[in-house]
Design a protein around this motif. Structure first.
Motif, mmCIF file in Angstrom:
data_model
loop_
_atom_site.group_PDB
_atom_site.id
_atom_site.type_symbol
_atom_site.label_atom_id
_atom_site.label_comp_id
_atom_site.label_asym_id
_atom_site.label_seq_id
_atom_site.Cartn_x
_atom_site.Cartn_y
_atom_site.Cartn_z
ATOM 1 N N VAL A 75 0.832 -1.202 0.000
ATOM 2 C CA VAL A 75 0.000 0.000 0.000
ATOM 3 C C VAL A 75 0.867 1.253 0.000
ATOM 4 O O VAL A 75 0.607 2.215 -0.738
ATOM 5 C CB VAL A 75 -0.962 0.001 1.207
ATOM 6 C CG1 VAL A 75 -1.745 1.307 1.263
ATOM 7 C CG2 VAL A 75 -1.919 -1.183 1.111
ATOM 8 N N ASN A 76 1.914 1.272 0.821
ATOM 9 C CA ASN A 76 2.775 2.450 0.888
ATOM 10 C C ASN A 76 3.598 2.633 -0.383
ATOM 11 O O ASN A 76 3.860 3.760 -0.800
ATOM 12 C CB ASN A 76 3.701 2.352 2.107
ATOM 13 C CG ASN A 76 2.950 2.551 3.408
ATOM 14 O OD1 ASN A 76 1.950 3.256 3.449
ATOM 15 N ND2 ASN A 76 3.420 1.918 4.468
ATOM 16 N N ALA A 213 -10.584 3.248 6.776
ATOM 17 C CA ALA A 213 -9.261 3.720 7.218
ATOM 18 C C ALA A 213 -9.195 5.223 7.403
ATOM 19 O O ALA A 213 -8.375 5.723 8.182
ATOM 20 C CB ALA A 213 -8.193 3.262 6.218
ATOM 21 N N ALA A 214 -10.034 5.974 6.694
ATOM 22 C CA ALA A 214 -9.963 7.429 6.787
ATOM 23 C C ALA A 214 -10.577 7.974 8.078
ATOM 24 O O ALA A 214 -10.469 9.174 8.343
ATOM 25 C CB ALA A 214 -10.640 8.077 5.577
ATOM 26 N N PHE A 251 -9.027 4.342 -3.712
ATOM 27 C CA PHE A 251 -8.286 3.089 -3.841
ATOM 28 C C PHE A 251 -7.336 2.891 -2.652
ATOM 29 O O PHE A 251 -7.268 1.803 -2.072
ATOM 30 C CB PHE A 251 -7.498 3.071 -5.153
ATOM 31 C CG PHE A 251 -8.370 3.171 -6.375
ATOM 32 C CD1 PHE A 251 -9.136 2.090 -6.782
ATOM 33 C CD2 PHE A 251 -8.430 4.343 -7.109
ATOM 34 C CE1 PHE A 251 -9.957 2.179 -7.903
ATOM 35 C CE2 PHE A 251 -9.242 4.450 -8.226
ATOM 36 C CZ PHE A 251 -10.007 3.357 -8.630
ATOM 37 N N TYR A 252 -6.621 3.950 -2.300
ATOM 38 C CA TYR A 252 -5.683 3.881 -1.181
ATOM 39 C C TYR A 252 -6.418 3.560 0.124
ATOM 40 O O TYR A 252 -6.009 2.670 0.880
ATOM 41 C CB TYR A 252 -4.931 5.218 -1.076
ATOM 42 C CG TYR A 252 -4.008 5.328 0.111
ATOM 43 C CD1 TYR A 252 -2.879 4.519 0.213
ATOM 44 C CD2 TYR A 252 -4.252 6.247 1.131
ATOM 45 C CE1 TYR A 252 -2.031 4.617 1.295
ATOM 46 C CE2 TYR A 252 -3.407 6.356 2.217
ATOM 47 C CZ TYR A 252 -2.297 5.541 2.294
ATOM 48 O OH TYR A 252 -1.457 5.643 3.372
ATOM 49 N N ILE A 253 -7.510 4.263 0.365
ATOM 50 C CA ILE A 253 -8.274 4.048 1.592
ATOM 51 C C ILE A 253 -8.894 2.652 1.605
ATOM 52 O O ILE A 253 -8.929 1.976 2.650
ATOM 53 C CB ILE A 253 -9.366 5.122 1.749
ATOM 54 C CG1 ILE A 253 -8.725 6.490 1.978
ATOM 55 C CG2 ILE A 253 -10.310 4.784 2.890
ATOM 56 C CD1 ILE A 253 -7.858 6.576 3.212
ATOM 57 N N SER A 254 -9.371 2.189 0.466
ATOM 58 C CA SER A 254 -9.960 0.850 0.398
ATOM 59 C C SER A 254 -8.923 -0.236 0.666
ATOM 60 O O SER A 254 -9.222 -1.247 1.321
ATOM 61 C CB SER A 254 -10.630 0.623 -0.959
ATOM 62 O OG SER A 254 -11.753 1.469 -1.115
ATOM 63 N N MET A 255 -7.703 -0.036 0.183
ATOM 64 C CA MET A 255 -6.639 -1.014 0.449
ATOM 65 C C MET A 255 -6.332 -1.104 1.938
ATOM 66 O O MET A 255 -6.207 -2.207 2.498
ATOM 67 C CB MET A 255 -5.389 -0.643 -0.338
ATOM 68 C CG MET A 255 -5.503 -0.886 -1.816
ATOM 69 S SD MET A 255 -4.025 -0.354 -2.718
ATOM 70 C CE MET A 255 -4.628 -0.407 -4.401
ATOM 71 N N SER A 289 -14.512 9.952 -2.136
ATOM 72 C CA SER A 289 -13.879 9.460 -0.913
ATOM 73 C C SER A 289 -13.130 10.563 -0.177
ATOM 74 O O SER A 289 -13.178 10.655 1.044
ATOM 75 C CB SER A 289 -12.923 8.317 -1.250
ATOM 76 O OG SER A 289 -12.359 7.782 -0.074
ATOM 77 N N SER A 290 -12.413 11.379 -0.921
ATOM 78 C CA SER A 290 -11.773 12.580 -0.381
ATOM 79 C C SER A 290 -12.072 13.734 -1.318
ATOM 80 O O SER A 290 -12.167 13.551 -2.536
ATOM 81 C CB SER A 290 -10.259 12.411 -0.248
ATOM 82 O OG SER A 290 -9.929 11.514 0.784
#
Length: 297
Positions: A75-76, A213-214, A251-255, A289-290
């Motif tokens: 993810v990172n 995650a957010a 996508f980042y938050i979902s991961m 999402s953002s």
């Protein structure tokens, strides 16, 4: 640890608040925190969140990417890959929004300085503020930047900036109303403020619920909806000029949310949920999402 117990909404002051869910701090403490919602302005906020003195303890983790710039894990690594693109798109958005190619810019919550560096490379005169000493040192090592502590916010000259940016920062600010008033003071008459925050009314937030995650409790003190942002701006005599999507964030938050929910990565499912989230926001950017809020005086 000092904590904040609220009996009224931290944005509008309404006492009509109620508990919505409980979320875990997956990054540092693994403690659980309640998230409450204001029925008046639709802000959600973290109850019993650490006060300003205690908050720093919850940022001390090698996994907290904005302070460490870590690239450990899939993810990172993907975050760093996408960031190269988003840094330039943020700078283009500023130029278009403010209507100038170069000017004075204040970036608050600069982290390890990637955006400040990109803006300087683009010809802007940039002042970067960051509360975490280790992140400031990392910015000096990476980019030779001299970021200042956020205490300097109230020492800056009035009407000194063409643009002020807060990239996923406002949700961390303890003195929310004092900060908003100062930002208004620092912005030039025709300047623009760009505020990016997660949006709990998004599709992916609904899918993941307490695992979203957010929410990032307890570092995120507030969980904004578009309505809550509009209420905050109205209270401070600021104008919402436009809303822009941050398509990659879903996508980042979902991961991350998949990891939190299932204890492991599920790349395909995360991408699918991120894509579905963006599809729901295609015709209504307030579902993204953002969101980046473009703000003027």
């Amino acid at each position: 640890m000092g904590s904040i117990s609220r009996t009224a909404c931290p944005v509008c002051g309404s006492a009509t608040i109620e508990r919505q869910l409980q979320a875990e701090d997956y990054t540092v403490s693994h403690l659980h925190f309640e998230i409450w919602q204001c029925e008046n302005c639709q802000l959600r906020f973290t109850q019993q969140s650490p006060d300003a003195v205690s908050a720093g303890d919850f940022y001390q983790s090698d996994n907290y990417i904005s302070h460490t710039d870590t690239n450990k894990g899939l993810v990172n690594k993907l975050y760093h890959f996408v960031r190269r693109t988003t840094l330039l798109s943020k700078l283009r958005l500023i130029k278009k929004t403010v209507g100038i190619q170069k000017g004075s810019l204040l970036d608050i919550g600069a982290g390890t300085g990637a955006f400040v560096h990109a803006a300087q490379e683009g010809g802007w005169v940039v002042t970067g503020l960051e509360p975490d000493a280790a992140a400031r040192q990392r910015s000096a090592d990476l980019y030779r930047l001299a970021l200042r502590d956020t205490d300097a916010l109230f020492q800056l000259p009035a009407a000194g900036f063409d643009a002020i940016t807060l990239w996923h920062v406002l949700e961390h600010v303890h003195e929310l109303h004092a900060c908003m008033e100062q930002l208004k003071l620092l912005l030039k008459t025709n300047g623009r403020m760009l505020v990016a925050v997660p949006n709990y009314t998004s599709y992916d937030a609904g899918v993941y619920g307490k695992y979203w995650a957010a929410y990032d409790v307890p570092r995120h003190l507030y969980h904004f909806s578009p309505q809550a942002i509009k209420s905050l701006l109205q209270l401070h005599g600021l104008r919402l000029l436009a809303i822009k999507p941050m398509w990659y964030d879903s996508f980042y938050i979902s991961m991350l949310s998949e990891q939190y929910k299932n204890g492991k990565n599920n790349f395909i499912k995360a991408v699918l949920n991120g894509l579905l989230s963006n599809c729901t926001a295609l015709f209504n950017r307030e579902r993204c999402s953002s969101v980046i809020y473009i703000i003027g005086k």
